[in-house]
Motif scaffolding. Sequence first.
Motif, PDB file in Angstrom:
ATOM      1  N   SER A 113      54.711  51.137  76.847  1.00 19.15           N
ATOM      2  CA  SER A 113      54.059  50.204  76.172  1.00 19.15           C
ATOM      3  C   SER A 113      52.652  50.752  75.395  1.00 19.15           C
ATOM      4  O   SER A 113      52.502  52.106  75.650  1.00 19.15           O
ATOM      5  N   LEU A 114      52.227  50.167  74.758  1.00 21.59           N
ATOM      6  CA  LEU A 114      51.063  50.574  73.754  1.00 21.59           C
ATOM      7  C   LEU A 114      49.823  50.989  74.609  1.00 21.59           C
ATOM      8  O   LEU A 114      49.623  50.060  75.796  1.00 21.59           O
ATOM      9  N   ASN A 115      48.973  51.713  74.176  1.00 24.39           N
ATOM     10  CA  ASN A 115      47.617  51.934  75.053  1.00 24.39           C
ATOM     11  C   ASN A 115      47.920  52.454  76.478  1.00 24.39           C
ATOM     12  O   ASN A 115      47.163  52.069  77.199  1.00 24.39           O
ATOM     13  N   LYS A 116      49.013  53.072  76.709  1.00 24.91           N
ATOM     14  CA  LYS A 116      49.427  53.471  77.759  1.00 24.91           C
ATOM     15  C   LYS A 116      49.481  55.268  77.609  1.00 24.91           C
ATOM     16  O   LYS A 116      50.136  55.440  76.899  1.00 24.91           O
ATOM     17  N   GLU A 117      48.743  55.960  78.583  1.00 24.81           N
ATOM     18  CA  GLU A 117      49.012  57.335  78.321  1.00 24.81           C
ATOM     19  C   GLU A 117      50.218  57.868  79.091  1.00 24.81           C
ATOM     20  O   GLU A 117      50.461  57.672  79.972  1.00 24.81           O
ATOM     21  N   LEU A 118      51.268  58.433  78.029  1.00 26.87           N
ATOM     22  CA  LEU A 118      52.461  58.767  78.259  1.00 26.87           C
ATOM     23  C   LEU A 118      52.492  60.286  78.284  1.00 26.87           C
ATOM     24  O   LEU A 118      51.920  61.045  77.254  1.00 26.87           O
ATOM     25  N   THR A 119      53.498  60.948  79.046  1.00 25.68           N
ATOM     26  CA  THR A 119      53.509  62.384  78.796  1.00 25.68           C
ATOM     27  C   THR A 119      54.985  62.621  78.198  1.00 25.68           C
ATOM     28  O   THR A 119      56.044  62.118  78.897  1.00 25.68           O
ATOM     29  N   HIS A 120      55.176  63.344  77.077  1.00 20.36           N
ATOM     30  CA  HIS A 120      56.406  63.498  76.606  1.00 20.36           C
ATOM     31  C   HIS A 120      57.251  64.679  77.372  1.00 20.36           C
ATOM     32  O   HIS A 120      56.705  65.679  77.488  1.00 20.36           O
ATOM     33  N   PRO A 121      58.515  64.087  77.911  1.00 21.10           N
ATOM     34  CA  PRO A 121      59.009  65.091  78.871  1.00 21.10           C
ATOM     35  C   PRO A 121      59.503  66.456  78.044  1.00 21.10           C
ATOM     36  O   PRO A 121      59.545  67.450  78.976  1.00 21.10           O
ATOM     37  N   MET A 122      59.602  66.484  76.925  1.00 21.48           N
ATOM     38  CA  MET A 122      60.142  67.840  76.225  1.00 21.48           C
ATOM     39  C   MET A 122      58.894  68.552  75.730  1.00 21.48           C
ATOM     40  O   MET A 122      58.957  69.835  75.869  1.00 21.48           O
ATOM     41  N   LEU A 123      57.982  67.748  74.978  1.00 20.62           N
ATOM     42  CA  LEU A 123      57.009  68.507  74.477  1.00 20.62           C
ATOM     43  C   LEU A 123      55.842  68.827  75.368  1.00 20.62           C
ATOM     44  O   LEU A 123      54.998  69.560  75.185  1.00 20.62           O
ATOM     45  N   VAL A 159      70.810  33.146  69.032  1.00 21.73           N
ATOM     46  CA  VAL A 159      71.085  34.212  69.961  1.00 21.73           C
ATOM     47  C   VAL A 159      69.920  34.987  69.545  1.00 21.73           C
ATOM     48  O   VAL A 159      69.195  35.407  68.558  1.00 21.73           O
ATOM     49  N   THR A 160      69.272  35.922  70.935  1.00 22.46           N
ATOM     50  CA  THR A 160      68.249  36.409  70.825  1.00 22.46           C
ATOM     51  C   THR A 160      68.563  38.095  71.295  1.00 22.46           C
ATOM     52  O   THR A 160      69.280  38.205  72.042  1.00 22.46           O
ATOM     53  N   ILE A 161      68.179  38.845  70.489  1.00 26.46           N
ATOM     54  CA  ILE A 161      68.276  40.251  70.793  1.00 26.46           C
ATOM     55  C   ILE A 161      66.884  40.867  71.404  1.00 26.46           C
ATOM     56  O   ILE A 161      65.932  40.756  70.609  1.00 26.46           O
ATOM     57  N   ASP A 162      66.819  41.496  72.505  1.00 25.93           N
ATOM     58  CA  ASP A 162      65.559  41.754  73.347  1.00 25.93           C
ATOM     59  C   ASP A 162      65.594  43.316  73.489  1.00 25.93           C
ATOM     60  O   ASP A 162      66.618  43.921  73.782  1.00 25.93           O
ATOM     61  N   PHE A 163      64.655  43.904  72.466  1.00 25.89           N
ATOM     62  CA  PHE A 163      64.397  45.503  72.643  1.00 25.89           C
ATOM     63  C   PHE A 163      63.699  45.620  73.830  1.00 25.89           C
ATOM     64  O   PHE A 163      62.366  45.253  73.485  1.00 25.89           O
ATOM     65  N   ASP A 164      64.113  46.361  74.724  1.00 23.87           N
ATOM     66  CA  ASP A 164      63.449  46.778  75.934  1.00 23.87           C
ATOM     67  C   ASP A 164      63.176  48.261  75.575  1.00 23.87           C
ATOM     68  O   ASP A 164      63.908  48.994  75.455  1.00 23.87           O
ATOM     69  N   HIS A 165      61.616  48.732  75.612  1.00 19.02           N
ATOM     70  CA  HIS A 165      61.251  49.918  75.143  1.00 19.02           C
ATOM     71  C   HIS A 165      60.928  50.725  76.453  1.00 19.02           C
ATOM     72  O   HIS A 165      60.300  50.219  77.183  1.00 19.02           O
ATOM     73  N   VAL A 166      61.534  51.822  76.354  1.00 17.61           N
ATOM     74  CA  VAL A 166      61.256  52.487  77.887  1.00 17.61           C
ATOM     75  C   VAL A 166      60.976  54.034  77.383  1.00 17.61           C
ATOM     76  O   VAL A 166      61.164  54.441  76.100  1.00 17.61           O
ATOM     77  N   TRP A 167      60.476  54.942  78.288  1.00 24.78           N
ATOM     78  CA  TRP A 167      59.989  56.235  77.879  1.00 24.78           C
ATOM     79  C   TRP A 167      60.821  57.271  78.668  1.00 24.78           C
ATOM     80  O   TRP A 167      60.691  57.429  79.947  1.00 24.78           O
ATOM     81  N   GLY A 168      61.392  58.164  77.960  1.00 25.76           N
ATOM     82  CA  GLY A 168      61.808  59.435  78.565  1.00 25.76           C
ATOM     83  C   GLY A 168      62.831  59.195  79.417  1.00 25.76           C
ATOM     84  O   GLY A 168      63.628  58.237  79.411  1.00 25.76           O
ATOM     85  N   ALA A 169      63.639  60.424  79.949  1.00 24.46           N
ATOM     86  CA  ALA A 169      64.643  60.288  80.643  1.00 24.46           C
ATOM     87  C   ALA A 169      64.538  59.437  82.111  1.00 24.46           C
ATOM     88  O   ALA A 169      65.499  58.790  82.259  1.00 24.46           O
ATOM     89  N   THR A 170      63.263  59.433  82.370  1.00 22.72           N
ATOM     90  CA  THR A 170      63.019  58.647  83.612  1.00 22.72           C
ATOM     91  C   THR A 170      63.110  57.097  83.298  1.00 22.72           C
ATOM     92  O   THR A 170      63.129  56.312  84.094  1.00 22.72           O
ATOM     93  N   GLU A 171      63.041  56.772  81.851  1.00 18.71           N
ATOM     94  CA  GLU A 171      62.949  55.352  81.440  1.00 18.71           C
ATOM     95  C   GLU A 171      62.000  54.424  82.283  1.00 18.71           C
ATOM     96  O   GLU A 171      62.001  53.425  82.418  1.00 18.71           O
TER      97      GLU A 171
END
Lengths: 256, 340
Positions: free
Chosen positions: A54-64, A38-50
């Motif tokens: 990914s690493l090395n990608k510029e993201l903006t934190h929606p609350m900060l 059985v495989t558990i796949d953790f899909d990482h998403v960012w913020g409310a927009t999901e």
Amino acid sequence: MKFLNFLIILSAAIALTFTSCKKDDDHDDTDHLHEGNVTIDFDHVWGATEEAFSLNKELTHPMLNEKMTFNIFKYYVSNVRLKAKDGSWYAMPESYFIVDADPSGSNLVTIPNVPGGEYTDVEMTFGMDSTRNTSGAQSGVLDPAKGMFWSWNSGYIMLKAEGTAPTAANGTFTFHLGGFKGENKVQTTKSYNFGTTALVVDGDREAEIHMVANPARLWHGAEKLSVKSVNTMPNALAKSMSSNYYDAVRFDHIHN
Amino acid sequence: MIRHKIRFLLFFLLIWGTSCQKDQDKSDFGLAYPDYFPEPYYKFGKNTLTKEGFELGRALFFDPILSIDSTISCASCHSQGHAFADHNTRMSFGIDGKMGDRNSPAMFNLAWQPIFMWDGGINHIEVMPFAPITNDVEMGETLENVIEKLKKHPKYVQRFQSVFGEKPIESQQLFYALTQYMTMLVSDDSKYDQYRQGKVSFTKDEEDGLQIFKAKCASCHTEPLFTDFSLRNNGLEILGDDFGFGRITLHEEDNYKFKVPSLRNIALTYPYMHDGRFRTLEQVLDHYSQGIVSHPNLDKNLISNGKLGIPMSDVEKQKIITFLQTLTDYTFISNPIFSE
């Protein structure tokens, strides 16, 4: 002929010998389905927009409302169990994993040799049981050389998030979250129900559990990076940041 | 046919015999200690103590390969002649001449010790070496890199395999080997031990000193290991910002608490306290009699009849020191099996 009989007995004896050393992990498997992974796949998403995380990608934190680029994001998941339709549990022995957003690691947790059957729930601990934090030198995924163990204050770093942020004091952020005792205990056990469709384990048939996790949640309730960009020990902040993250991990769907 | 059967039977027995059993100890090599010592705290468990494992740990202890620039070994700051404390320096020097911020503790009877470091932050002997290896001002190395260096070192590859079997070197094996060496550092042949065993007698002053010690010091420095392994605030004047155990727990009530050190070999391990602030035993006893500074969490053994400190006359102090000198273990500090 006599010799052949003897050989048969002998090979049976040898077979017995080998099985006698194995631990007793028999599971009542009355139906026709075969053991599988059985495989558990953790899909990482960012913020409310999901949006995709990914690493090395510029993201903006929606609350900060601050920009941040991760270069490390990983955490321990341990003691994974699956609940069968009949209500019994299959617990994977020695069940310790580092879920790593870096492609050199893995965001997959694989549970091998799960008895064939239908499963309705998965349970896992984010972080690690306290026993492993107090048992001395460990190996494999628990090897302190993995960089997930505090040398000066014994215990595992249960979640590590590092990267760069222009608003942070040194232009970087470093969060090592952990703690296994008292009020700063961050390990959390969670159980997820699959809903109407059961997970079928049957030999080579695909059996995947998809989870969605959102690293932006770490800063729900935490201060801006311009105020606080480093936390590397067990404390109340480690507790609240990790809880916010763990609480937001959700079951998404299964693949059968 | 009979002969065939026997041959098969033998073959079968051979398989059976080797498949389940682990190798038995190759010798009677083991942890020995007097009958008045308690049971060791450390249980070897999966870390099977062997002569080869101990010797591998010893080689690693003396090898600067554990530091980033191959200049500092464990033995650099833990010298046998000083009961494995540093060479009577207040703080120790690590790589690039960097100085630590605490006094290197002596090392012996570690199999009985449940917590490590002055602040008690390390909860298991096996992971203790992780701290000095990776500390920026001590060995400044990463565990990963130490393992890579050992894997490229044919002598070590061969020695690790002979101790732990044919598998790649992992940090667990490094820690196991170092633990075997460290736990074998048993100091149990001081004059005090010979006295306890009825082999020698104490002088009048030594005997008096022991009795005063029992009355005034032994509540924390408990016989026969001369520590109860607790963390206490012993009323030192605050110099600097070392919160001790409070740094680990973040609880104010743990601030300035430090581990009670063993007093065995104490005459060899000056200077004293976590920061080496006292050079002589006289200064230490003066601190306990009239130098105690009040703290909200001051250890209650240091208050008597509402007054700070342990009342001791100069004569009593001198006798305590005479007794403490019987705790020096010359056999231990010159034992060749602990040497490089």
